[in-house]
Design an enzyme around this catalytic site. Structure first.
Site, PDB file in Angstrom:
ATOM      1  N   CYS A 109       0.843  -1.198   0.000  1.00  0.00           N
ATOM      2  CA  CYS A 109       0.000   0.000   0.000  1.00  0.00           C
ATOM      3  C   CYS A 109       0.871   1.238   0.000  1.00  0.00           C
ATOM      4  CB  CYS A 109      -0.914   0.007   1.214  1.00  0.00           C
ATOM      5  SG  CYS A 109      -1.875  -1.498   1.321  1.00  0.00           S
ATOM      6  N   ILE A 110       1.720   1.376  -0.994  1.00  0.00           N
ATOM      7  CA  ILE A 110       2.625   2.524  -1.016  1.00  0.00           C
ATOM      8  C   ILE A 110       2.569   3.195  -2.382  1.00  0.00           C
ATOM      9  CG2 ILE A 110       4.131   1.594   0.736  1.00  0.00           C
ATOM     10  CD1 ILE A 110       6.055   0.899  -1.531  1.00  0.00           C
TER      11      ILE A 110
END
Lengths: 110, 482
Positions: A109-110
């Site tokens: 989730c970056i």
């Protein structure tokens, strides 16, 4: 997919990250940057070199905060922040700088 | 714009080319799926459809309950952003419904032309892959559906069927496989995690003079904190982690992170694959039991909270060893501490910020916080108002149960979907613009990554996106030692 460096084709994934980290050389970073229309300066190399040093110790790219702290120590606090890193690597240090350094793309989730 | 959004002009096929990258064969096989499209895939898919529908009671109901009223049609941010009519929720559902009817209903088998039943042709499969990966499973359409049909259930089921014939999405499946094998979405090894945490402790000491700890694998503590691994790695997420640590420090809570459960996220939710969801969820319970923790607290991550709050017990065994019998969210912990007067706060520390709150879909529409109805809307706002003097709501119709997705949930935070993500963010961006604030706080790792990424495209600065807990952390008056 591949990137050609000194007439040798090196395998990459569809997003341009090297498949084999051992294929990396400074010329790979220069070739990737040239393809992006970006000229690598000493400032870029300080980041790329640190990423590679850290990766060789931990087998993983440094978290952004580790990178900014290391840059702050080497170059001063005005440069130890993500704003500075995004100026150098507009697509983000985790993506663009890792790619130039021959490291795999960080996932999640970056 | 805000609550009353213009309906876009229809642009048929406008999003057909926004196709997410397919998973590599090795990734598919590691997850127990075929590596590539199998021979006889139509038959395999038909059988898989029967199974996924049999397993999912809600989906079974949704197949039959749509009356084509049209209430959902303009509620999807991807429809609003692209104008492609296949991004109307009802049209997306019908991609599945029409095919299901063709093979699994009598009328569909005998007189398909009369009932709109359609075969799963290669062209239909292309549409499935494209448009079921243009649903962020945010459930906004379900709020406006008079019978509560949830398009997310269709998207999950269709993705699972596609996985079973050998077609997976690169982003979701690479991350799921990595997290099952290595313990977190990043693939961050334990020593790198330890080094990262030690560095953050130094940073906090330098910034505040307080020896705030970020313990790893410490047995016998009260709280196991499980947080999205983006909190270790990325910005602005890491400031959230620092905020949790300051709260725990100040409250004198004994807590730890775990290298075994170094991920709160559970990407298997995006296909609903039960086996993979369980594999990821079990790590959390194993870590808590192994460390002897009596509380599991989940960090700021939307779908992680949905899985932990709604499904952890079903996926990973009884939670009766937990002091409260359930997992807790870090914002619940902070809220409780604030209300008990256990934190000394100086909200003036945030006076240079005007803050609004973005309700993340999976918290707003798929779970609960606190012990009151609507607590998922109330608790984070109560915390923000306690730590910020300047708190502003975005317009009605864009918040709480009507919140707009960031544009990248449900497995769509993929670089190969950047155009879709940018377009899908439009409703949230316009609501943010209209609120005229300096910062947007969100409690979801995906929201924060997505919004920080698309903010510059809309004329904002990526640093305007923050977690809730840095705002808490900045307001907490730290004492020197716990």
């Amino acid at each position: 997919m591949a990137i050609v460096v000194d007439t040798v084709a090196l395998e990459t994934d569809p997003e341009g990250y090297l498949i084999h980290i051992g294929d990396w050389s400074p010329d790979v970073a220069e070739a990737m940057a040239e393809a992006d229309g970006c000229e690598l300066t000493d400032a870029h190399w300080q980041v790329i070199d640190f990423l590679r040093e850290y990766y060789s110790e931990y087998g993983f790219a440094p978290a952004v905060r580790i990178l900014t702290r290391a840059i702050a120590r080497r170059l001063g606090p005005d440069k130890g922040n993500s704003r500075y890193l995004y100026r150098l690597f507009p697509d983000g240090p985790a993506r663009q700088a890792c790619r130039y350094a021959g490291l795999p793309k960080p996932t999640g989730c970056i | 714009m805000a609550g009353r959004l213009p309906v876009p002009k229809l642009a048929p096929g406008a999003a057909a080319k926004l196709v997410s990258r397919r998973a590599e064969p090795d990734t598919q096989r590691a997850l127990g799926f075929p590596g590539d499209l199998v021979d006889g895939w139509e038959d395999v898919a038909v059988a898989a459809m029967r199974n996924v529908v049999a397993e999912r009671g809600a989906l079974r109901l949704f197949l039959d309950s749509c009356m084509k009223c049209g209430a959902c049609t303009d509620k999807c941010h991807y429809f609003i952003g692209t104008g492609d009519p296949k991004n109307m929720p009802v049209a997306r559902q019908d991609l599945f419904r029409d095919v299901y009817r063709r093979y699994h209903t009598l009328s569909g088998r005998l007189v398909p032309w009369l009932v709109g039943a359609k075969r799963l042709t290669p062209e239909m499969l292309e549409d499935w892959y494209a448009y079921f990966h243009q649903c962020s499973q945010c459930r906004r359409c379900a709020v406006y559906c008079p019978v509560g049909i949830d398009t997310a259930e269709f998207a999950m089921a269709a993705r699972e069927v596609m996985d079973r014939i050998g077609i997976g999405q690169h982003y979701t499946n690479e991350v799921t496989e990595k997290a099952i094998r290595l313990g977190n979405n990043l693939g961050l090894p334990g020593p790198a995690l330890a080094d990262t945490l030690a560095g953050l402790e130094e940073d906090i000491l330098d910034d505040t003079g307080a020896a705030v700890r970020l313990p790893l694998d410490e047995p016998g503590v009260e709280v196991l904190l499980v947080t999205p691994s983006a909190d270790f790695f990325a910005e602005p997420h890491v400031d959230g982690l620092i905020g949790y640590a300051k709260v725990f420090h100040q409250a004198g809570l004994r807590w730890t992170l775990s290298s075994h459960a170094s991920e709160a996220a559970n990407f298997a939710l995006f296909t609903g694959n039960r086996e993979h969801m369980s594999a990821l969820a079990r790590r959390i319970v194993e870590a808590a039991r192994g460390l002897g923790a009596s509380r599991i607290v989940i960090g700021e991550c939307g779908h992680a909270w949905r899985v932990a709050h709604n499904h952890l017990e079903a996926l990973a065994g009884p939670l009766d060893f937990l002091a409260r019998g359930r997992v807790e969210h870090v914002v619940e912990v902070t809220d409780e501490l604030i209300r008990a007067g256990a934190l000394v706060l100086d909200p003036a520390a945030n006076d240079h910020r005007r803050v609004t709150y973005h309700d993340s879909c999976n918290i707003a529409r798929a779970s609960r916080l606190g012990d009151i109805p609507g607590g998922q809307f109330i608790v984070p706002r109560r915390v923000l108002r306690a730590v910020c003097n300047h708190y502003v709501e975005m317009a009605r119709g864009t918040t709480r149960e009507a919140t707009f997705c960031c544009g990248a949930g449900g497995g769509l935070l993929a670089d190969d979907l950047m155009e879709l993500r940018t377009k899908g963010a439009a409703p949230r961006m316009e609501a943010f613009r209209a609120a005229d604030v300096t910062h947007l706080a969100a409690m979801c790792a995906i929201c924060k990554s997505q919004l920080a990424r698309v903010f510059p495209d809309y004329g904002f600065d990526r640093e305007q996106v923050v977690s809730v807990h840095p705002l808490v952390g900045d307001a907490v008056r730290l004492r020197a030692a716990p």
